[in-house]
Design an enzyme around this catalytic site. Structure first.
Site, PDB file in Angstrom:
ATOM      1  N   ASN A  42     -38.193  -3.603  -6.966  1.00  0.00           N
ATOM      2  CA  ASN A  42     -37.455  -2.705  -6.073  1.00  0.00           C
ATOM      3  C   ASN A  42     -37.537  -3.290  -4.668  1.00  0.00           C
ATOM      4  OD1 ASN A  42     -38.268   0.495  -4.550  1.00  0.00           O
ATOM      5  ND2 ASN A  42     -36.312  -0.521  -4.637  1.00  0.00           N
ATOM      6  N   GLY A  43     -36.386  -3.578  -4.081  1.00  0.00           N
ATOM      7  CA  GLY A  43     -36.389  -4.118  -2.722  1.00  0.00           C
ATOM      8  C   GLY A  43     -35.356  -5.208  -2.595  1.00  0.00           C
ATOM      9  N   TYR A  83     -33.094  10.139   2.962  1.00  0.00           N
ATOM     10  CA  TYR A  83     -32.128  10.264   1.871  1.00  0.00           C
ATOM     11  C   TYR A  83     -32.662   9.910   0.492  1.00  0.00           C
ATOM     12  CZ  TYR A  83     -28.298   9.048  -1.234  1.00  0.00           C
ATOM     13  OH  TYR A  83     -27.474   8.958  -2.312  1.00  0.00           O
ATOM     14  N   GLY A 112     -31.635   4.920  -9.135  1.00  0.00           N
ATOM     15  CA  GLY A 112     -30.680   3.945  -9.662  1.00  0.00           C
ATOM     16  C   GLY A 112     -30.112   4.400 -10.985  1.00  0.00           C
ATOM     17  N   CYS A 149     -33.895   0.634  -6.208  1.00  0.00           N
ATOM     18  CA  CYS A 149     -34.273   0.667  -7.608  1.00  0.00           C
ATOM     19  C   CYS A 149     -35.522   1.523  -7.761  1.00  0.00           C
ATOM     20  CB  CYS A 149     -34.605  -0.724  -8.131  1.00  0.00           C
ATOM     21  SG  CYS A 149     -33.225  -1.865  -8.113  1.00  0.00           S
TER      22      CYS A 149
HETATM   23  P1  AMP Z   1     -19.772   7.965   3.186  1.00  0.00           P
HETATM   24  O1  AMP Z   1     -18.666   8.636   2.492  1.00  0.00           O
HETATM   25  O2  AMP Z   1     -19.703   6.470   2.987  1.00  0.00           O
HETATM   26  O3  AMP Z   1     -19.902   8.335   4.635  1.00  0.00           O
HETATM   27  O4  AMP Z   1     -21.132   8.388   2.468  1.00  0.00           O
HETATM   28  C1  AMP Z   1     -21.929   9.429   2.970  1.00  0.00           C
HETATM   29  C2  AMP Z   1     -22.719  10.059   1.853  1.00  0.00           C
HETATM   30  O5  AMP Z   1     -23.453   9.064   1.148  1.00  0.00           O
HETATM   31  C3  AMP Z   1     -23.730  11.071   2.377  1.00  0.00           C
HETATM   32  O6  AMP Z   1     -23.479  12.287   1.720  1.00  0.00           O
HETATM   33  C4  AMP Z   1     -25.083  10.519   2.040  1.00  0.00           C
HETATM   34  O7  AMP Z   1     -25.929  11.517   1.480  1.00  0.00           O
HETATM   35  C5  AMP Z   1     -24.813   9.427   1.031  1.00  0.00           C
HETATM   36  N1  AMP Z   1     -25.583   8.223   1.294  1.00  0.00           N
HETATM   37  C6  AMP Z   1     -26.044   7.764   2.445  1.00  0.00           C
HETATM   38  N2  AMP Z   1     -26.666   6.583   2.289  1.00  0.00           N
HETATM   39  C7  AMP Z   1     -26.592   6.289   0.995  1.00  0.00           C
HETATM   40  C8  AMP Z   1     -27.056   5.212   0.196  1.00  0.00           C
HETATM   41  N3  AMP Z   1     -27.690   4.202   0.723  1.00  0.00           N
HETATM   42  N4  AMP Z   1     -26.814   5.268  -1.127  1.00  0.00           N
HETATM   43  C9  AMP Z   1     -26.138   6.282  -1.644  1.00  0.00           C
HETATM   44  N5  AMP Z   1     -25.662   7.323  -0.956  1.00  0.00           N
HETATM   45  C10 AMP Z   1     -25.890   7.337   0.352  1.00  0.00           C
END
Ligand code: AMP
Length: 469
Positions: A111-112, A251, A36, A10
């Site tokens: 947030n958390g 990220y 978010g 968040c």
């Molecule tokens: P996936 O298709 O599940 O392997 O998602 C990988 C993608 O999700 C990558 O392009 C990451 O940049 C992104 N990603 C990784 N961790 C998160 C997260 N916690 N929340 C949203 N997107 C994420």
């Protein structure tokens, strides 16, 4: 029985002492929208009463009507943007939470993720508390309302000593704004100043938009009370070794932000450089998965001498695909989000750089997309180590079962994503690139070493989380 949902990722923002507090909070939330996109809200104080407007949707949509700001009078305000998982995506869970209790009104934005939320909730319910939402944040409000302490600071402290996990919190009463960062300092939080007004934000990029001056980060375990007496800082909790979240660098945070003493862009670029040192590949071009892979791909290109190109174009007018709660929408989402530039890719040996593979579905689609645009070879590189473990401190990584790298070798994942090669960054390389110094960053998602213990939940125990080989 309703279980408490984690608050997940968040963004929080607050302004104290500005005639257009709600308007500035709106701008601050705009800058934090990447933290978010599910829902958002603002609570303002006119000195006597709290006023609120919140709803599901993006900041621009929820606050599209200028008239809304007339309903948010006063010189202080706090706001929240929320990102959550399936089940909690309902309007009653939109923040900030606002409640009336014996001492007046209080609003809170969080947030958390509180790891002992369920235990406290069970206890409070046994004593007769009635919960309105399924959010862990509501527990804090109940504990605060039950406190017999005289000052808001003491009530907040009394409530929070019971709470374990990750929390950056902003409280707003009729006359005070209080910012809190948990003792481990998992999530970022900073303090800014704009003339006679004070600003608190999850990330410094929100201060830039307001032309507020960055004063400092709020420290792990610090409680900052902002009121007519100015800014006063307290450290009421037991001191622990801070463990800020390394995934914020990889990220989550915006590259123009300064968090945990560093600029996110520079860290990501260094992650890319280190990736190049560890993964030498013969290729014609390096392309990022936009947007989060861009700085790392630039770092990789500079270190390796391989040309950087934008080989994938991103449609910026949709939310992050991962955010959609339904698996079916996420599958569809990769295509609506990204499209290859065929003239860049055709006939080339391509290195594509992303920050993480979670379930593997995104990488698989991206590799196929690049190949169908005519690439001769597709090499996938990830600017972080394999994400083997779920996060319990506010990053939305799924259960171990869904994390592809927790149950598959790198070679199996390579086959699944259909790449010619697949490489990750080592944990040591990541730590070196981040330049962790003496700080003990939380890297539980890569190592399984969780800095704050949490009550065992059966499904995860069954999945072997507590049985690390
Ligand atoms: P996936 O298709 O599940 O392997 O998602 C990988 C993608 O999700 C990558 O392009 C990451 O940049 C992104 N990603 C990784 N961790 C998160 C997260 N916690 N929340 C949203 N997107 C994420």
């Amino acid at each position: 029985m309703k279980f408490v949902r984690p608050e997940e990722e968040c963004g929080i923002f607050g302004v104290y002492n500005h005639p257009e507090a709600a308007n500035l909070t709106y701008l601050g939330l705009y800058a934090l929208q990447h933290r978010g996109q599910e829902s958002c809200g603002i609570v303002s104080s006119d000195g006597m009463y709290l006023h609120s407007h919140k709803s599901m949707g993006l900041v621009a949509d929820v606050f599209e009507d200028e008239e809304i700001f007339r309903t948010l009078p006063g010189k202080s305000a706090i706001g929240h943007v929320r990102y959550s998982t399936t089940g909690s995506s309902v309007s009653k869970n939109v923040q900030p939470i606002i409640v009336d209790y014996s001492r007046g009104s209080i609003a809170v934005a969080h947030n958390g993720n509180i790891v002992n939320a369920q235990m406290i909730k069970d206890e409070l319910e046994a004593w007769g508390s009635i919960f309105q939402t399924t959010m862990d944040t509501e527990i804090i409000v109940h504990l605060l309302a039950m406190s017999k302490a005289n000052s808001l600071l003491d009530r907040i402290t009394e409530a929070l000593v019971r709470v374990e996990g990750a929390y950056c919190l902003l409280f707003l009463s009729e006359t005070q704004m209080v910012a809190v960062r948990d003792p481990n300092g998992f999530r970022p939080l900073c303090l800014g100043k704009r003339g006679d007004s004070y600003v608190v934000a999850s990330e410094s990029c929100a201060l830039d938009l307001l032309e507020a001056q960055f004063v400092r980060e709020i420290e792990p375990g610090e409680v900052v009370v902002i009121d007519k007496d100015g800014v006063n800082s307290f450290f009421p909790f037991k001191k622990v070794n801070p463990t800020p979240c390394i995934f914020e660098f990889i990220y989550f945070a915006r590259p123009d932000s300064y968090i945990f003493g560093k600029n996110v862009y520079m860290v990501r670029k260094e992650l890319g450089r280190q990736l190049a040192r560890e993964n030498k590949i013969e290729a014609d071009i390096v392309i990022p998965v936009p947007d989060s892979g861009v700085p790392a791909a630039l770092g990789y290109a500079q270190e390796s001498g391989i040309r950087f190109e934008f080989g994938l174009m991103r449609n910026h007018y949709i939310g992050r695909t991962f955010i959609e709660p339904q698996q079916s929408i996420r599958h569809f989402g990769v295509k609506i989000k990204l499209n290859p530039v065929k003239d860049i890719i055709k006939g080339k040996r391509v290195i594509v750089i992303d920050d993480s593979i979670v379930r593997g579905t995104t990488s698989r689609k991206i590799v196929k997309m690049i190949r169908s645009a005519g690439a001769a070879e597709v090499h996938t590189l990830i600017s972080a180590p394999p994400t083997d473990y779920p996060c319990y401190y506010g990053i939305d990584t799924p259960t171990r079962k869904e994390l592809i790298s927790s149950s598959h070798t790198i070679e199996e994942i390579r086959k699944y994503v259909t790449a010619d090669s697949l490489g990750y960054l080592s944990v040591e390389g990541m730590m070196k690139a981040v330049g962790t110094g003496n700080t003990d960053f939380c890297r539980a998602c890569f190592s399984g070493d969780y800095p704050v213990e949490f009550p065992i939940r059966l499904p995860e125990a069954q999945l072997g989380l507590f049985n690390k080989e």
